[in-house]
Write an enzyme that holds these catalytic residues in place. Structure first.
Site, PDB file in Angstrom:
ATOM      1  N   THR A  24     118.124  14.224 -21.610  1.00 20.03           N
ATOM      2  CA  THR A  24     118.215  12.997 -20.798  1.00 20.03           C
ATOM      3  C   THR A  24     118.969  13.061 -19.468  1.00 20.03           C
ATOM      4  OG1 THR A  24     118.329  11.795 -22.886  1.00 20.03           O
ATOM      5  CG2 THR A  24     118.578  10.501 -20.896  1.00 20.03           C
TER       6      THR A  24
ATOM      7  N   ARG B  32     109.058  10.989 -32.976  1.00 23.22           N
ATOM      8  CA  ARG B  32     110.326  10.252 -32.791  1.00 23.22           C
ATOM      9  C   ARG B  32     110.473   9.857 -31.317  1.00 23.22           C
ATOM     10  NH1 ARG B  32     115.104  10.847 -29.395  1.00 23.22           N
ATOM     11  NH2 ARG B  32     116.864   9.965 -30.500  1.00 23.22           N
TER      12      ARG B  32
ATOM     13  N   GLY C 166     113.066   7.975 -28.624  1.00 27.81           N
ATOM     14  CA  GLY C 166     114.455   7.550 -28.481  1.00 27.81           C
ATOM     15  C   GLY C 166     114.591   6.283 -27.666  1.00 27.81           C
ATOM     16  N   ASP C 167     115.755   6.126 -27.077  1.00 28.34           N
ATOM     17  CA  ASP C 167     116.052   4.923 -26.303  1.00 28.34           C
ATOM     18  C   ASP C 167     115.486   4.978 -24.885  1.00 28.34           C
ATOM     19  OD1 ASP C 167     117.831   7.060 -25.881  1.00 28.34           O
ATOM     20  OD2 ASP C 167     119.358   5.753 -25.041  1.00 28.34           O
TER      21      ASP C 167
ATOM     22  N   THR D  25     122.711   8.151 -21.854  1.00 25.56           N
ATOM     23  CA  THR D  25     122.361   9.427 -22.480  1.00 25.56           C
ATOM     24  C   THR D  25     123.129   9.491 -23.803  1.00 25.56           C
ATOM     25  OG1 THR D  25     124.190  10.710 -21.550  1.00 25.56           O
ATOM     26  CG2 THR D  25     122.210  10.542 -20.200  1.00 25.56           C
ATOM     27  N   GLY D  26     122.693  10.372 -24.686  1.00 26.18           N
ATOM     28  CA  GLY D  26     123.374  10.489 -25.978  1.00 26.18           C
ATOM     29  C   GLY D  26     122.483   9.988 -27.098  1.00 26.18           C
TER      30      GLY D  26
ATOM     31  N   GLY E 269     120.214   8.231 -29.063  1.00 20.19           N
ATOM     32  CA  GLY E 269     119.346   7.116 -28.725  1.00 20.19           C
ATOM     33  C   GLY E 269     119.264   6.047 -29.791  1.00 20.19           C
TER      34      GLY E 269
HETATM   35  N1  GLY Z   1     119.099   9.396 -25.387  1.00 17.59           N
HETATM   36  C1  GLY Z   1     118.006  10.237 -25.583  1.00 17.59           C
HETATM   37  C2  GLY Z   1     117.417  10.144 -26.907  1.00 17.59           C
HETATM   38  O1  GLY Z   1     118.099   9.884 -27.879  1.00 17.59           O
HETATM   39  O2  GLY Z   1     116.222  10.324 -27.018  1.00 17.59           O
END
Ligand code: GLY
Length: 390
Positions: A236, A264, A266-267, A287-288, A290
């Site tokens: 990210t 999957r 993420g955010d 970032t981190g 998600g």
């Molecule tokens: N923040 C990126 C993810 O978890 O996909």
């Protein structure tokens, strides 16, 4: 273009002029530029670290293009294209760490403050710059989010190059190492280093959960062993910018969690989670981990907190506190009862104030900013002392 002082003066003169009875006030013409602010670009550390063999990093390129008069979102996307295309950045775009099947799957979103438009893609395979596909979704469709095969077909139709495989030798080698750590019985080290295979059990209902826990543990062990940077495990780049006219935009692009279950998401491509922009208030992204962000829609929360008058830093801390309070499962807690993962937020308000905050100042501890004074890295403000592993 009128100056802010002239604007304030003419507005107060108009307000002071008395109207005679029955006289309709003349419509006030909105000035072309209501305010002039100093442009700012902020991003996580990937916006500083990678140059893809060129002279500029993401925040420098985005800032230069903004001050050259380009649309703020175009400038930010041109910025994040640098780490997307850089094979050394193993968390974003080309050469990013793949999913559990060894396939690079990418997520991205972008949001244009003044146009109040946004676009996103998820689980996109084969296109090195998912941020540009997200922008095409925004510009060419009535939709916000395209996923998987549909996103890839859309990209093809829009003229993007679609490749069979976005892995590099490095990302392939790291995937094989991860396979060896989760399935040592079948994946051997060609250098002859033996790992003791785990005994194979009959299938039982807990097998899938156990496998997932092992897969995550193997990924974390690779971070601990220094094989992959913590920043690449969750991937990210989030990059947000303010233009001289007060225009706010943002973009987030990632390969998501390394070795994820295929599909999957993420955010990053979800508005309000990995990115949110309100042109009247501010922009925020993340970032981190998600999943923690998805449960709390933290970027939306940060922008709403700024709307209520909080500074970018306080708004970011508020989101981190919310995540901490909502993290209650023991598998997600460390020995101190705090989250055993990191998550970072980058927030920028309409006035050009900004902040980078993190659950812990650990792993990637800095973020990048570019202003008229040039590009620099600053320390993230942590909510908690220590590290996720405590
Ligand atoms: N923040 C990126 C993810 O978890 O996909």
């Amino acid at each position: 273009m009128i100056s802010r002082r002239d604007f304030v003066k003419s507005a107060s003169l108009a307000a002071a002029a008395p109207l005679s009875l029955g006289q309709t006030p003349a419509p006030q013409r909105a000035p072309a530029v209501m305010r002039t602010v100093r442009p700012v670009v902020i991003s996580d550390y990937s916006g500083w670290e990678f140059k893809n063999g060129g002279a500029e990093n993401a925040v420098q390129r985005a800032f230069r293009l903004i001050t050259d008069g380009q649309d703020v979102l175009d400038a930010l996307i041109a910025g994040v294209n640098i780490p997307e295309l850089d094979p050394l950045e193993t968390g974003i775009g080309y050469g990013a760490l793949p999913n559990a099947n060894g396939v690079v799957e990418l997520d991205a979103s972008c949001m244009h403050g003044p146009k109040k438009r946004a676009g996103a893609v998820a689980c996109l395979e084969g296109v090195r710059t998912p941020s540009l596909v997200a922008k095409a979704v925004m510009e060419y469709t009535d939709h916000h989010l395209l996923v998987g095969g549909g996103a890839q077909q859309f990209a093809r139709n829009m003229g993007f190059t679609v490749e069979d495989d976005l892995n590099t030798d490095t990302s392939r080698r790291l995937w094989r190492e991860w396979k060896r750590r989760v399935d040592p019985e079948h994946w051997l080290d060609p250098n002859g280093n033996e790992r003791k295979p785990k005994p194979k059990h009959e299938k039982d209902p807990g097998e899938e959960a156990a496998w997932q826990a092992r897969a995550m543990a193997a990924g974390r062990s690779m971070v601990r062993d220094g094989l992959i940077p913590e920043g690449s495990f969750w991937g990210t780049i989030n990059c947000d910018g303010l233009g001289p006219n007060g225009d706010l935009c943002g973009v987030t692009t990632t390969s998501g969690l390394a070795w994820k279950i295929p599909g999957r998401t993420g955010d990053s491509p979800i508005l309000g989670a990995g990115l949110y922009v309100d042109n009247e208030v501010g922009a925020a992204g993340s970032t981190g981990r998600g999943e923690a962000n998805l449960y709390n829609l933290s970027s939306f929360l940060i922008v709403e907190s700024m709307r209520r008058g909080m500074s970018p830093k306080d708004a970011g801390m508020e989101a981190l506190k919310r995540i901490k309070a909502n993290t209650i499962e023991s598998r997600l807690l460390n020995s101190k009862g705090n989250p055993n993962f990191n998550i970072r937020f980058f927030a920028l308000n309409k006035q050009g104030d900004y902040a980078g905050v993190a659950m812990y100042r650990a792993g990637e501890t800095k973020f990048a900013v570019c202003t008229e004074n040039g590009a620099q890295v600053l320390e993230l403000e942590p909510l908690l002392a220590g590290t996720p592993e405590d």
